[in-house]
Design a protein around this motif. Sequence first.
Motif, PDB file in Angstrom:
ATOM      1  N   SER A  85       0.985  -1.089   0.144  1.00 18.84           N
ATOM      2  CA  SER A  85       0.226   0.049   0.058  1.00 18.84           C
ATOM      3  C   SER A  85       0.892   1.262  -0.241  1.00 18.84           C
ATOM      4  CB  SER A  85      -0.945  -0.122   1.134  1.00 18.84           C
ATOM      5  OG  SER A  85      -0.273   0.269   2.350  1.00 18.84           O
ATOM      6  N   HIS A  90      -3.879   6.329  -2.866  1.00 15.29           N
ATOM      7  CA  HIS A  90      -4.924   5.532  -2.355  1.00 15.29           C
ATOM      8  C   HIS A  90      -6.342   5.957  -2.610  1.00 15.29           C
ATOM      9  CE1 HIS A  90      -2.154   4.199   1.377  1.00 15.29           C
ATOM     10  NE2 HIS A  90      -2.061   3.705   0.305  1.00 15.29           N
ATOM     11  N   PHE A  95      -4.820   2.559  -7.987  1.00 15.65           N
ATOM     12  CA  PHE A  95      -4.823   1.257  -7.251  1.00 15.65           C
ATOM     13  C   PHE A  95      -4.977   0.340  -8.740  1.00 15.65           C
ATOM     14  CE2 PHE A  95      -6.797  -3.012  -6.692  1.00 15.65           C
ATOM     15  CZ  PHE A  95      -6.071  -3.454  -5.938  1.00 15.65           C
ATOM     16  N   MET A 139      -1.427  -7.921  -0.106  1.00 22.48           N
ATOM     17  CA  MET A 139      -1.339  -6.501   0.127  1.00 22.48           C
ATOM     18  C   MET A 139      -0.465  -6.259   1.522  1.00 22.48           C
ATOM     19  SD  MET A 139      -1.736  -3.502  -0.903  1.00 22.48           S
ATOM     20  CE  MET A 139      -3.017  -3.433  -2.069  1.00 22.48           C
ATOM     21  N   MET A 145      -3.850   1.669   4.195  1.00 20.67           N
ATOM     22  CA  MET A 145      -5.136   1.853   2.982  1.00 20.67           C
ATOM     23  C   MET A 145      -5.762   2.849   3.405  1.00 20.67           C
ATOM     24  SD  MET A 145      -4.632  -0.185   0.415  1.00 20.67           S
ATOM     25  CE  MET A 145      -5.947  -0.690  -0.160  1.00 20.67           C
TER      26      MET A 145
END
Length: 678
Positions: A85, A90, A95, A139, A145
């Motif tokens: 991340s 974000h 992404f 992740m 996140m």
Amino acid sequence: MEYEVNKWSLTSERSAKDYILKVEEDYFIGRQEELSFFHNYLHTNDQLVNILHYYGTGGVGKSFLLNAFARKAQEENVTYIQLDSQDFLHTPSEFVDYFLNVLGLTVELDEDELQPYTFKNMMQLIKKISITQKLIITMDTFEQMEELERWFLQIFIQQLPPNTVVVLAGRYPLKDWNPSPSYRFKTHQFELKEFSLEQSRTFLNQFGIDNENHIQAIWRFTDGHPLTLSLTTLTDRQHFISNHEHGTLHDSSHILTELTEQWLQEVRDEDILHLLYSAALFYHFDREGLSTILEKEVTNDIFQKLISLSFIRKSAMGWMMHDLIRDAIQVELQQRDPKLYQTVLKKIAEYYYKKAIRTKSQHDVGMFFYHIQNDYIQSTFFPNSTSMYLEAVDEHNFQEVIDFFEFKKKNIVESDASFYNRSSNKSYHFHASKEHNENEANYLGPDYIEKLGYQTTSLLKNSDGETVGMTIIVPINEASVSILEKEPVSRAYFQSLSTEEMKYYQVPPNKHAGWYIRHLDFVDPSDSSLLSYLLYNLFTLFTEGKIITSTPIEFFQDLLKNFGFQEVEGASHYDFGESTPSSTFLLDISGERFDVYLKQFLPEDDNQNKLDILAELFSLTEREKDIIELILEDKSNQEIAQQLFIAEITVKKHVSRILKKAEVKNRTQLIKRILEFV
């Protein structure tokens, strides 16, 4: 000069990436359960989206574990998409761009297949890959996140095809996520914890550290925390152990500083950071304590943000910070602003002093002693493990008492345990000879417990309910004192008492005039956490009456002196051997003495605090306080009279009253009496 790493080196056929993966594999320690679980999922075809979430505090090895998963997937030819991340902004669109770029580097795809960079195309490619093989999507640093977390869980994951495994790694457990009931998910959460002593030993052996004293020293310093272990191995091995016999790290401050930087990455609010530094000086903390120390109300909102940090956990008595980061912050604050550090610690000690006077609870008395800045007490009386408990003895479990004594008789060895204080980088060593333990095995047994009563004894149990230790603490009253004055070890004190002194202990059997600490014992003679737990529970005695014990063991004698116990004249003995003199120690906190007893441990600004203690103890007037202060300066009655502008005969009258209040006959005895308390 060429270096060989496990007979594996770079060749033209092996890439640098392969070489790094091989080195990481060779040095990967522990986590076998996690690896086995992951390996099973590589071969599971269950038409589910499986979510594996690994969480734990900073530096516990989450990223290292994901790399181990990558190696395992590579061995099995399973597609492994490794995301972090920290590598993208974000938002959903960022992404998608990031995922497709990583996918293109991981799977052989034509550039045209990756276009367009849209959510729809990304999901189509994922479904295409999953038709023919298992797909793993990971992740790392999932806790960062933030605002994208909900989208990731409720949009991205819920549209993944079956036969996909999502592996998340973050500092916090997943909360408040309920996947749609119409979709089939299976979620598994695993908390990654520190290495065991054996795992730490294996890890250190890999780096050429095989001296057991050094290993024990590093274990005490790191608590098996993987990052701390790694940082320690980078320290110059020729110099980082300053005490070869029992082992303390020569200079650990740089390690603690680096740990602080690592952990505090998740603290982005200045208000939380300020609160965190205050909380780090508590053993346990809560809103009330923080508000009192900071002299302002800590709102529920900011407190909730504080306790949501990954290295803070709930305890039975409030909240606790991971001891590594607590100690790291303390060291950093002490070096950066020693005046502030001392000021806050003094406030905390005063806070618990007032609470202990009011409640006389084990917790508040214990917390007071933790915060008085006595390194010896802090290092030995406060166990890291809270998974143990004391169980009272009665008929239903007396067989366990018998079994414990039988085990100890069959396994008589010397006892050695070390205690380490990370903040001060000091170690303390407990040692009891085999001869001493053999004598105790002869003096004590089930019959001793039956004579004095089940109420004298408690069994120490671990989290599995196994007996790992025992305490024998005798309440002193008219029933027990007649036995104590005949038994080895305790008889020396009670036989030394006059008839008048013995009357103090002649209270009814349902009451007690004090406690005789007879025995603390544990199964593993090297496990300092067991002894710490038994010691901590002695705080239940520190409320009233007289506490008496006798020991030849230097470690215990030093502890008793740190707590203000006085050696009893005429009560020494040789019950532990002709060459082993054993003193008897007594702490008198009967009547109104408890308040005065605690107050003497408060950090002092000047001699006035000492005089205040004496005034409370002996009910002195202000004039008598003035005279005692001058007596301590070795002034004569005439000199005192001149300095206070009063007649010498008046000084003599005051001195006579002081001697009477202190229950002594002359100045020499008075000074000795005063020094016992101040």
